[in-house]
Design a protein around this motif. Structure first.
Motif, PDB file in Angstrom:
ATOM      1  N   ILE A 327       0.844  -1.204   0.000  1.00 12.86           N
ATOM      2  CA  ILE A 327       0.000   0.000   0.000  1.00 12.86           C
ATOM      3  C   ILE A 327       0.877   1.252   0.000  1.00 12.86           C
ATOM      4  O   ILE A 327       0.613   2.219  -0.733  1.00 12.86           O
ATOM      5  CB  ILE A 327      -0.935  -0.010   1.219  1.00 12.86           C
ATOM      6  N   THR A 328       1.937   1.242   0.804  1.00  8.69           N
ATOM      7  CA  THR A 328       2.851   2.389   0.830  1.00  8.69           C
ATOM      8  C   THR A 328       3.511   2.598  -0.526  1.00  8.69           C
ATOM      9  O   THR A 328       3.687   3.745  -0.970  1.00  8.69           O
ATOM     10  CB  THR A 328       3.918   2.171   1.908  1.00  8.69           C
ATOM     11  N   LEU A 329       3.877   1.497  -1.189  1.00  8.38           N
ATOM     12  CA  LEU A 329       4.451   1.614  -2.522  1.00  8.38           C
ATOM     13  C   LEU A 329       3.468   2.291  -3.474  1.00  8.38           C
ATOM     14  O   LEU A 329       3.861   3.168  -4.258  1.00  8.38           O
ATOM     15  CB  LEU A 329       4.824   0.218  -3.044  1.00  8.38           C
ATOM     16  N   GLY A 330       2.195   1.916  -3.412  1.00 11.71           N
ATOM     17  CA  GLY A 330       1.202   2.544  -4.267  1.00 11.71           C
ATOM     18  C   GLY A 330       1.048   4.022  -3.977  1.00 11.71           C
ATOM     19  O   GLY A 330       0.918   4.847  -4.908  1.00 11.71           O
ATOM     20  N   ILE A 331       1.091   4.397  -2.698  1.00 12.88           N
ATOM     21  CA  ILE A 331       0.970   5.808  -2.322  1.00 12.88           C
ATOM     22  C   ILE A 331       2.175   6.604  -2.834  1.00 12.88           C
ATOM     23  O   ILE A 331       2.035   7.722  -3.358  1.00 12.88           O
ATOM     24  CB  ILE A 331       0.827   5.946  -0.800  1.00 12.88           C
ATOM     25  N   VAL A 332       3.361   6.022  -2.703  1.00 17.16           N
ATOM     26  CA  VAL A 332       4.573   6.714  -3.161  1.00 17.16           C
ATOM     27  C   VAL A 332       4.507   6.923  -4.682  1.00 17.16           C
ATOM     28  O   VAL A 332       4.835   8.010  -5.188  1.00 17.16           O
ATOM     29  CB  VAL A 332       5.822   5.921  -2.756  1.00 17.16           C
ATOM     30  N   ILE A 333       4.082   5.923  -5.406  1.00 16.32           N
ATOM     31  CA  ILE A 333       3.971   6.076  -6.860  1.00 16.32           C
ATOM     32  C   ILE A 333       2.950   7.145  -7.218  1.00 16.32           C
ATOM     33  O   ILE A 333       3.162   7.967  -8.120  1.00 16.32           O
ATOM     34  CB  ILE A 333       3.604   4.717  -7.498  1.00 16.32           C
ATOM     35  N   TRP A 334       1.834   7.170  -6.494  1.00 15.81           N
ATOM     36  CA  TRP A 334       0.817   8.195  -6.745  1.00 15.81           C
ATOM     37  C   TRP A 334       1.367   9.596  -6.463  1.00 15.81           C
ATOM     38  O   TRP A 334       1.117  10.538  -7.220  1.00 15.81           O
ATOM     39  CB  TRP A 334      -0.400   7.921  -5.863  1.00 15.81           C
ATOM     40  N   LEU A 335       2.151   9.749  -5.401  1.00 15.96           N
ATOM     41  CA  LEU A 335       2.752  11.038  -5.093  1.00 15.96           C
ATOM     42  C   LEU A 335       3.755  11.458  -6.167  1.00 15.96           C
ATOM     43  O   LEU A 335       3.848  12.651  -6.514  1.00 15.96           O
ATOM     44  CB  LEU A 335       3.445  10.979  -3.727  1.00 15.96           C
ATOM     45  N   ILE A 336       4.509  10.489  -6.687  1.00 14.06           N
ATOM     46  CA  ILE A 336       5.457  10.816  -7.761  1.00 14.06           C
ATOM     47  C   ILE A 336       4.717  11.330  -8.985  1.00 14.06           C
ATOM     48  O   ILE A 336       5.127  12.311  -9.625  1.00 14.06           O
ATOM     49  CB  ILE A 336       6.309   9.576  -8.101  1.00 14.06           C
ATOM     50  N   LEU A 337       3.600  10.686  -9.345  1.00 12.70           N
ATOM     51  CA  LEU A 337       2.818  11.136 -10.497  1.00 12.70           C
ATOM     52  C   LEU A 337       2.248  12.530 -10.257  1.00 12.70           C
ATOM     53  O   LEU A 337       2.271  13.387 -11.161  1.00 12.70           O
ATOM     54  CB  LEU A 337       1.696  10.140 -10.777  1.00 12.70           C
ATOM     55  N   CYS A 338       1.729  12.785  -9.064  1.00 17.90           N
ATOM     56  CA  CYS A 338       1.181  14.113  -8.767  1.00 17.90           C
ATOM     57  C   CYS A 338       2.273  15.176  -8.807  1.00 17.90           C
ATOM     58  O   CYS A 338       2.063  16.290  -9.323  1.00 17.90           O
ATOM     59  CB  CYS A 338       0.505  14.110  -7.389  1.00 17.90           C
ATOM     60  N   ALA A 339       3.450  14.842  -8.273  1.00 17.78           N
ATOM     61  CA  ALA A 339       4.552  15.804  -8.285  1.00 17.78           C
ATOM     62  C   ALA A 339       4.997  16.092  -9.727  1.00 17.78           C
ATOM     63  O   ALA A 339       5.331  17.234 -10.064  1.00 17.78           O
ATOM     64  CB  ALA A 339       5.716  15.273  -7.464  1.00 17.78           C
ATOM     65  N   THR A 340       4.989  15.078 -10.558  1.00 20.10           N
ATOM     66  CA  THR A 340       5.367  15.273 -11.957  1.00 20.10           C
ATOM     67  C   THR A 340       4.415  16.241 -12.647  1.00 20.10           C
ATOM     68  O   THR A 340       4.838  17.162 -13.367  1.00 20.10           O
ATOM     69  CB  THR A 340       5.366  13.922 -12.690  1.00 20.10           C
ATOM     70  N   LEU A 341       3.107  16.069 -12.427  1.00 21.37           N
ATOM     71  CA  LEU A 341       2.123  16.957 -13.042  1.00 21.37           C
ATOM     72  C   LEU A 341       2.248  18.379 -12.480  1.00 21.37           C
ATOM     73  O   LEU A 341       2.112  19.364 -13.228  1.00 21.37           O
ATOM     74  CB  LEU A 341       0.711  16.414 -12.810  1.00 21.37           C
ATOM     75  N   ALA A 342       2.500  18.490 -11.181  1.00 18.05           N
ATOM     76  CA  ALA A 342       2.626  19.823 -10.577  1.00 18.05           C
ATOM     77  C   ALA A 342       3.832  20.562 -11.142  1.00 18.05           C
ATOM     78  O   ALA A 342       3.756  21.751 -11.487  1.00 18.05           O
ATOM     79  CB  ALA A 342       2.728  19.696  -9.057  1.00 18.05           C
ATOM     80  N   VAL A 343       4.974  19.889 -11.230  1.00 25.19           N
ATOM     81  CA  VAL A 343       6.180  20.525 -11.776  1.00 25.19           C
ATOM     82  C   VAL A 343       5.974  20.900 -13.240  1.00 25.19           C
ATOM     83  O   VAL A 343       6.427  21.954 -13.704  1.00 25.19           O
ATOM     84  CB  VAL A 343       7.393  19.584 -11.601  1.00 25.19           C
ATOM     85  N   LEU A 344       5.253  20.060 -13.970  1.00 24.39           N
ATOM     86  CA  LEU A 344       5.028  20.326 -15.401  1.00 24.39           C
ATOM     87  C   LEU A 344       4.164  21.559 -15.608  1.00 24.39           C
ATOM     88  O   LEU A 344       4.491  22.424 -16.438  1.00 24.39           O
ATOM     89  CB  LEU A 344       4.377  19.092 -16.048  1.00 24.39           C
ATOM     90  N   HIS A 345       3.080  21.667 -14.877  1.00 24.04           N
ATOM     91  CA  HIS A 345       2.115  22.730 -15.158  1.00 24.04           C
ATOM     92  C   HIS A 345       2.350  24.001 -14.334  1.00 24.04           C
ATOM     93  O   HIS A 345       1.806  25.051 -14.681  1.00 24.04           O
ATOM     94  CB  HIS A 345       0.704  22.206 -14.908  1.00 24.04           C
ATOM     95  N   LEU A 346       3.150  23.914 -13.278  1.00 21.03           N
ATOM     96  CA  LEU A 346       3.439  25.113 -12.489  1.00 21.03           C
ATOM     97  C   LEU A 346       4.815  25.684 -12.814  1.00 21.03           C
ATOM     98  O   LEU A 346       4.970  26.900 -12.962  1.00 21.03           O
ATOM     99  CB  LEU A 346       3.342  24.797 -10.992  1.00 21.03           C
TER     100      LEU A 346
END
Length: 847
Positions: A327-346
């Motif tokens: 479950i922690t692995l899934g959360i970490v991957i989800w955070l990486i994806l969100c961070a990628t989108l944030a860095v891209l669009h901000l």
């Protein structure tokens, strides 16, 4: 070392290794297809801002239809620029190459230069090309005086990725140095001015900004966000030339001029679809003007970020309890994806999440293995210290198996004697070794076997120096499969026992599968819904479309059941009521007969077992037996009974019957019986005996010999029997006796069904690669519906006068044995023609 320290050390090593793995994946470009896919997906989430001060003058299909084929005379461009100057545009970016002057109408070039100068803010493209075969790469600029009239020049090159999709570009390029700005950058510099300085240009820098004079040097790489539905106005080139376009909407706008017609200009593939080159330039200008170009960090920054991120992620995941790590692995991957989108669009930076996610996906099972290894290692040490290992066990049964195999060979007569040397020491299961290589001498084979610390030599003395079993000696005396070592602690012991149980189950399953696969009948196992669970190769031959999970009732629909049995209903009764199924079916296409049996079993789950036995050969044999019995019990008895009846009448009759007449009548019945018996015997030999010996034969000579034997019979019946001579000698490879008998049967058939005064013609001639014997009569003919059965044994048409139907069947069998065929053409009332085709062969004199 305590378990906690072991796990900490392995956690640290794993974090460093995963970080380095992520850097390796990123720099080796192994993941570029996934990187591109991730970028294409992420860039669609955000719609870029569309510039409001741009417009497109399109050289579209309408313009080509009105103004003619491309390229156009340059006076049309003069007219366009004049109209744009009247409209008061801010700047013009023309994506049209002016590489060569107009030698026929130089005055047009002068007018074009004047209009460009008058407009004041025109940017023209340049391109890079080889000036000739083998020449160096050169910068191709617009010709003078057009080049001097333009306010700026810019390149229009794009960067195509490995998958053929264009996602970005270099804002500066040039041969030898990156001195030329992109067309959009040069246009924006005319409007704002500050973009002309290199430090203000966005994009990843090229550390090698100067290169060889022959190479293109590129700098300032950027990714471009795309808007699939641009709001910029598009005006047809022809509408402006013809005065139909409202010029007011172009006031103070940056106008892009280029080709959008299909098949003329550039057609660029982007993440949002295909677009023309001028539309691509507009998208670049819009992103450049709104400061929305996407940049990529340099490798050092990206690698450092990846390493720190992965080390932190691995530490966080591995510190969780085992039931929470996934479950922690899934959360970490989800955070990486969100961070990628944030860095891209901000921040307008693209950092691919693929390498970190793949590295974490590899790290999770690796950490599970390392953690389990640490626990098992500690468990092993503790169990060894407590002396909880399993005692060694003797394996005398191994040598007993060797003795039993040797006795089997001796009892089978293969061995004269055998000897197994005595041994010393104990035998241990965990010391089992594979058998070494055998050695063979005439009449003697021997091999030294080892089991644990014991060595024994097996000697085999063969009954015959050359005769041995079909199987190799190595396979007969091969020992059991190598067993898993049983370590000195209970966990390994349990694992080994489970492994050995699965190994034995697998071997038994393989044995059952191979045994069932060699059965002559098809075997199918399915569940009560009809889903196939198992089938052997014979079932596959009967039902070619069968496979695991296939629906058996649908597969059985190709079969036709005999009698009143409905296979679908019978299947349902078997599945629901355990009513056994047994019926006879046949395949309509191949006419194969099948006997289907079905039974329901309960082996933890209800299953249905079907057997499909091919009874075609059995039915054919039974039919032949019945036909033979009918022949022997009826048709052979009739002529004999008739002959006896004639003799009885002659004895009891008071009338005087001459001996000659009586003998003739008896002779006719006896000869008829003899002909029946001879045809039956020849047909049986032909079908069931070995293939006859073939040799070169003259087809005409065979037919002539058969004809000579029927001349007298034909004259007696009042018939004319003629024969035509072929233009060449026709040689066939075959049995002359069988071919002659086939000819006799055809001629006898023609004589039998011809009326007195008729003519029978025998012809021998070549047809393609076959010699053809044709027998034509003027008899009663054969109906069309009976022409298909006359070549079957014991089958005759309704108009048959006498016989058993064996004569033509014999002809058909002879034709088949000689790889030929027999045909018939007949019209009732007009006679029949029989054609016997036999393949031609080379002349026996041919070397």
């Amino acid at each position: 070392m305590p378990l906690a320290l072991r796990i900490l050390a392995r956690r640290t090593l794993l974090a460093i290794a995963v970080g380095l793995l992520c850097i390796l994946l990123s720099n080796s470009r192994l993941t570029f297809p996934l990187d591109y896919l991730a970028y294409d997906t992420a860039v669609r989430v955000h719609t870029p801002t569309s510039a409001q001060d741009i417009a497109l003058v399109a050289i579209d299909e309408q313009s080509l239809a009105e103004l003619g084929r491309w390229p156009w005379p340059r006076e049309r461009h003069v007219t366009l620029l004049r109209e744009l100057n009247r409209a008061g545009v801010a700047a013009v970016a023309m994506d049209i190459i002016f590489a060569e002057p107009d030698v026929e109408y130089p005055e047009n070039d002068t007018l074009l230069s004047a209009e460009i100068s008058a407009l004041g803010s025109v940017v023209l493209p340049l391109h890079f090309s080889h000036t000739g075969t083998g020449e160096a790469l050169a910068e191709v600029l617009p010709f003078e005086p057009v080049r001097s009239a333009a306010q700026a020049l810019g390149h229009v090159h794009v960067e195509v990725d490995e998958d053929g999709i264009t996602r970005g570009l270099f804002l500066r390029e040039g041969v030898g140095s990156a001195r030329w700005p992109h067309l959009t950058l040069a246009t924006l510099a005319l409007i704002k001015g500050e973009m002309g300085r290199s430090k203000a240009i966005p994009g990843a820098r090229n550390p090698n900004r100067t290169g060889e004079t022959r190479a293109i040097v590129r700098d300032h790489f950027n990714l471009v966000p795309f808007d699939s539905q641009s709001q910029a106005p598009i005006i047809s080139y022809a509408d402006i030339i013809r005065g139909r376009a409202p010029l007011a909407q172009l006031a103070d706008k940056v106008v892009f001029i280029g080709i959008t017609a299909t098949g003329l200009g550039d057609n660029i593939t982007t993440p949002v679809g295909r677009m023309s080159g001028i539309e691509w330039n507009m998208a670049v200008y819009s992103a450049l003007a709104s400061d929305e170009l996407i940049q990529t960090p340099n490798e050092l920054v990206q690698d450092t970020l990846y390493f720190l991120l992965l080390v932190l992620a691995v530490i966080v995941i591995t510190r969780q309890p085992p039931n929470r790590q996934l479950i922690t692995l899934g959360i970490v991957i989800w955070l990486i994806l969100c961070a990628t989108l944030a860095v891209l669009h901000l921040l307008r930076y693209w950092i691919s999440p693929v390498s970190p996610i793949l590295a974490l996906a590899i790290a999770y099972p690796l950490w599970s293995w390392l953690r389990l290894s640490a626990v098992m290692s500690l468990l092993k040490e503790q169990l060894t210290a407590l002396n909880m290992g399993q005692p060694e066990q003797a394996a005398d049964s191994y040598w007993q198996g060797i003795e039993h195999r040797a006795q089997l060979l001796e009892e089978g007569g293969y061995l004269r004697s055998w000897r197994l040397d005595t041994a010393s020491g104990r035998l241990f299961l965990d010391k089992r070794r594979p058998l070494p290589r055998w050695r063979h001498t005439p009449g003697h084979s021997y091999c030294t076997l080892r089991d644990g610390h014991t060595h024994r030599t097996l000697h085999l003395y063969w009954a015959s120096p050359t005769e041995r079993p079909l199987r190799s000696v190595e396979s007969i005396f091969r020992g059991p499969a190598k067993r898993t070592a049983l370590r000195h602690y209970s966990t390994d012991l349990d694992i080994a026992r489970v492994y050995q149980a699965f190994q034995r189950a697998g071997e038994f399953r393989k044995l059952v599968d191979e045994a069932v696969d060699h059965l002559s009948a098809g075997i199918i196992v399915c569940d009560i819904t009809g889903a196939v669970l198992f089938h052997n190769s014979q079932a596959k031959q009967t039902l070619p479309n069968i496979g695991i999970k296939a629906h058996l009732p649908s597969l059985l629909s190709i079969l036709t059941a005999t009698g009143d049995v409905d296979l679908a209903t019978a299947f349902g009764q078997l599945a629901l009521h355990n009513k056994p199924l047994e019926c006879e079916c046949y395949l309509p296409k191949s006419r194969r007969s099948l006997l289907i049996n079905g039974h329901a079993l309960d082996v933890g789950m209800p299953v249905l077992v079907f057997t499909l036995a091919d009874t075609t050969a059995i039915k054919a044999a039974e039919l032949s037996r019945v036909e033979a019995l009918n022949f022997l019990s009826h048709d052979l008895r009739v002529p004999l009974i008739s002959a006896l009846s004639i003799i009885e009448q002659a004895r009891s009759s008071h009338e005087t019957v001459t001996d000659g007449e009586l003998l003739d009548r008896i002779e006719s019945y006896v000869r008829r019986n003899l002909d029946f018996a001879e045809n039956f015997t020849l047909l049986s030999r032909l079908k069931y005996a070995e293939r006859p010996v073939f040799e070169a034969c003259d087809a005409y000579a065979i037919a002539e010999e058969a004809l000579s034997q029927h001349l007298q019979l034909a004259r007696t019946r009042g018939l004319t029997l003629t024969m035509t001579t072929p233009a060449e000698t026709l040689w066939v490879q075959g049995d002359a006796g069988l071919l002659e008998r086939a000819c006799l049967n055809l001629m006898d058939n023609a004589i039998k069904y011809s009326e007195p005064g008729g003519t029978i013609t025998v012809s021998v001639y070549r047809h393609n690669t076959s010699a053809v014997l044709e027998v034509a009569d003027e008899g009663q003919g054969i109906p069309l519906d009976e022409q298909t059965i006359i070549f079957e044994a014991f089958k005759q048409g309704d108009g048959a006068r006498k016989g058993l139907g064996l004569g033509l069947r014999f002809v058909a069998e002879v034709a088949r044995q000689h790889r030929g065929e027999v045909r018939v053409k007949s019209t009732p009332g007009q006679g029949s023609r029989f054609y016997l085709h036999i393949p031609l062969s080379a002349s026996p004199e041919t070397p």
